[in-house]
Design a protein around this motif. Structure first.
Motif, PDB file in Angstrom:
ATOM      1  N   TYR A   1      73.195   7.006  46.577  1.00 34.38           N
ATOM      2  CA  TYR A   1      73.650   7.939  45.545  1.00 34.38           C
ATOM      3  C   TYR A   1      74.207   9.215  46.181  1.00 34.38           C
ATOM      4  O   TYR A   1      75.279   9.704  45.803  1.00 34.38           O
TER       5      TYR A   1
ATOM      6  N   THR B   1      71.344  14.059  36.954  1.00 34.56           N
ATOM      7  CA  THR B   1      70.518  13.143  37.727  1.00 34.56           C
ATOM      8  C   THR B   1      69.245  13.831  38.203  1.00 34.56           C
ATOM      9  O   THR B   1      68.150  13.243  38.162  1.00 34.56           O
ATOM     10  N   ARG B   2      69.359  15.068  38.651  1.00 32.66           N
ATOM     11  CA  ARG B   2      68.176  15.810  39.092  1.00 32.66           C
ATOM     12  C   ARG B   2      67.185  15.991  37.946  1.00 32.66           C
ATOM     13  O   ARG B   2      65.965  15.835  38.125  1.00 32.66           O
TER      14      ARG B   2
ATOM     15  N   VAL C   1      65.526  12.573  37.306  1.00 30.08           N
ATOM     16  CA  VAL C   1      64.555  12.214  38.338  1.00 30.08           C
ATOM     17  C   VAL C   1      63.229  12.917  38.080  1.00 30.08           C
ATOM     18  O   VAL C   1      62.151  12.297  38.178  1.00 30.08           O
TER      19      VAL C   1
ATOM     20  N   ALA D   1      68.495   6.230  46.647  1.00 30.47           N
ATOM     21  CA  ALA D   1      68.720   7.670  46.678  1.00 30.47           C
ATOM     22  C   ALA D   1      69.737   8.046  47.757  1.00 30.47           C
ATOM     23  O   ALA D   1      70.605   8.908  47.542  1.00 30.47           O
TER      24      ALA D   1
ATOM     25  N   PHE E   1      69.222   7.095  39.564  1.00 25.01           N
ATOM     26  CA  PHE E   1      70.151   6.795  40.655  1.00 25.01           C
ATOM     27  C   PHE E   1      71.013   5.574  40.318  1.00 25.01           C
ATOM     28  O   PHE E   1      72.209   5.552  40.596  1.00 25.01           O
TER      29      PHE E   1
ATOM     30  N   GLN F   1      63.912   4.852  39.971  1.00 25.22           N
ATOM     31  CA  GLN F   1      65.239   4.384  40.381  1.00 25.22           C
ATOM     32  C   GLN F   1      66.282   4.518  39.273  1.00 25.22           C
ATOM     33  O   GLN F   1      67.484   4.529  39.559  1.00 25.22           O
TER      34      GLN F   1
END
Length: 427
Positions: free
Chosen positions: A393, A279-280, A283, A390, A334, A331
């Motif tokens: 999440y 996810t990081r 993003v 966020a 997330f 988004q």
């Protein structure tokens, strides 16, 4: 995978063609009425998809033979009833709505005869996709788009293009696609049972369905608020810029979610660190993509709108809508993670927060600065939605733990562990 993505592109193009061609061919007042009718039509179609199409995709893929055939029959019967009820409602709205005013629903009479085939076609796509036959879903999608294109070309050549004609062309495309499906698969939609469908699938009509309804109510409310507080001209300006800038990004987001959610589901099953790391990374990638999108799309769209003269006054909308596109892209990681963790209730909370803040921002912005303020108000809602997403999440990630038994390493990475996904929003 390729046929499924192409099918989505074809259907998205058939739908967006109504707004794009209406903005080009029609005077702004008539285009505003067309945009409002389309918003109501999309709302009804998405409700049917939440009740039938999405559930069919999630459930029918688990069965073969007669159990699956029965589900499809009952789903088609439910779609048939939805279409008939919608037809009656549209005729009533056409007959009872005021003949004057900014909220003009008289164009709904052109959609009313086609709501049954539109909903049957959408259910047919759910049937094919549940059966892992995206090539056949693409086939009836191409029939729809091809028929619609021929009808539009005939109208343009004969100088008879109008709001009613564009809606009729859209409906004729859906009728052709649905007819091909019913004949090829030998389906008779009246043979199923809507009561049996609702009884058997109610366990899947929970948070994801409610989330889809909230999203579509929010979309419909935007059209009515802009037309009611401002004017049909303002609605025409807003919807045209959204069609040019925002709708392609929403189509891209839907395709990306189909690719990312299965991977996120697998990461969640293996434990929090893998999901957090992916996810990081996503993003960061989507932040760069969103920045590039704003820096390129905003000046290009603004320049083109200024030089079209017809939509020159809508050029200031290009910046806030481009920023809204970037926020929606940010988004995606997330949303995929929350779906992969099967946290449907949290997604519902996020959608409610998004709807409340965006509609409030729209109303306040329209009151203070007209359409330009309304666009920035929508951006405020999208930004608040990103912050909420966020936070949810991070909250959900705390409860992810490695399973007692690891997921088999030979499981393909593109096999979804949960097929239920809420509908994408367009606002």
């Amino acid at each position: 995978m390729g046929a499924g993505l192409l099918d989505q592109v074809v259907i998205a193009a058939a739908n967006s063609a109504n707004t794009l061609l209406g903005g080009i061919l029609l005077p702004k007042g008539r285009f505003g009425a067309l945009a409002l009718a389309l918003a109501v039509g999309y709302f009804a179609t998405c409700l049917n998809r939440a009740i039938v199409g999405d559930v069919l995709l999630a459930l029918a893929s688990r069965f073969d033979g007669e159990p699956r055939a029965r589900l499809v029959r009952d789903g088609l019967a439910t779609a048939l009833c939805s279409g008939l009820i919608t037809t009656v409602v549209f005729v009533a709205l056409w007959a009872l709505s005021p003949s004057r005013g900014e909220i003009d629903l008289h164009q709904l009479v052109w959609l009313a005869p086609f709501m049954v085939p539109i909903m049957l076609h959408d259910t047919a796509r759910g049937d094919y996709l549940a059966a892992r036959r995206p090539d056949k879903a693409l086939g009836i999608g191409l029939v729809w788009a091809g028929t619609q294109s021929v009808a539009v070309v005939v109208m343009i050549l004969t100088h008879t293009a109008g709001a009613g004609g564009l809606l009729t062309a859209w409906g004729l495309g859906a009728t052709a696609g649905a007819t091909v499906y019913l004949v090829r698969e030998r389906r008779l939609p009246w043979r199923g049972s809507p009561r049996a469908w609702l009884a058997e699938t109610r366990h899947l009509s929970g948070w994801f369905t409610v989330t889809a309804i909230v999203a579509q109510v929010q979309v419909l409310a935007i059209s009515f608020i802009v037309a009611g507080r401002l004017s049909r001209i303002d609605l025409a300006n807003l919807r045209f810029v959204q069609t040019v800038e925002l709708q392609p990004v929403q189509n891209l987001i839907t395709a990306l979610q189909n690719l990312l959610v299965p991977r996120a589901s697998r990461d969640a099953a293996e434990g929090g660190p893998a999901l957090r790391r992916r996810t990081r990374q996503l993003v960061t990638a989507f932040a760069v993509l969103g920045t590039l999108l704003v820096l390129t799309v905003w000046p290009v769209v603004s320049f083109v709108l200024v030089h079209t003269h017809k939509f020159a006054e809508a050029a200031p909308l290009a910046l806030p809508i481009a920023l809204q596109c970037a926020v929606y892209l940010l988004q995606v990681p997330f949303t995929a993670a929350l779906r992969g963790m099967h946290r449907a209730r949290l997604l519902f909370v996020q959608y409610v927060a998004f709807a409340v803040v965006s509609l409030s921002g729209l109303t306040v912005g329209a009151g203070y600065a007209g359409l330009h303020g309304a666009a920035w108000g929508l951006l405020t809602g999208s930004t608040a939605s990103l912050i909420c997403m966020a936070a949810l999440y991070a909250f959900a990630l705390r409860s992810v733990r490695p399973p007692a038994r690891a997921v088999p390493r030979d499981l393909p990475a593109d096999v979804p562990l949960d097929a239920t996904q809420p509908a994408a929003r367009y606002s």
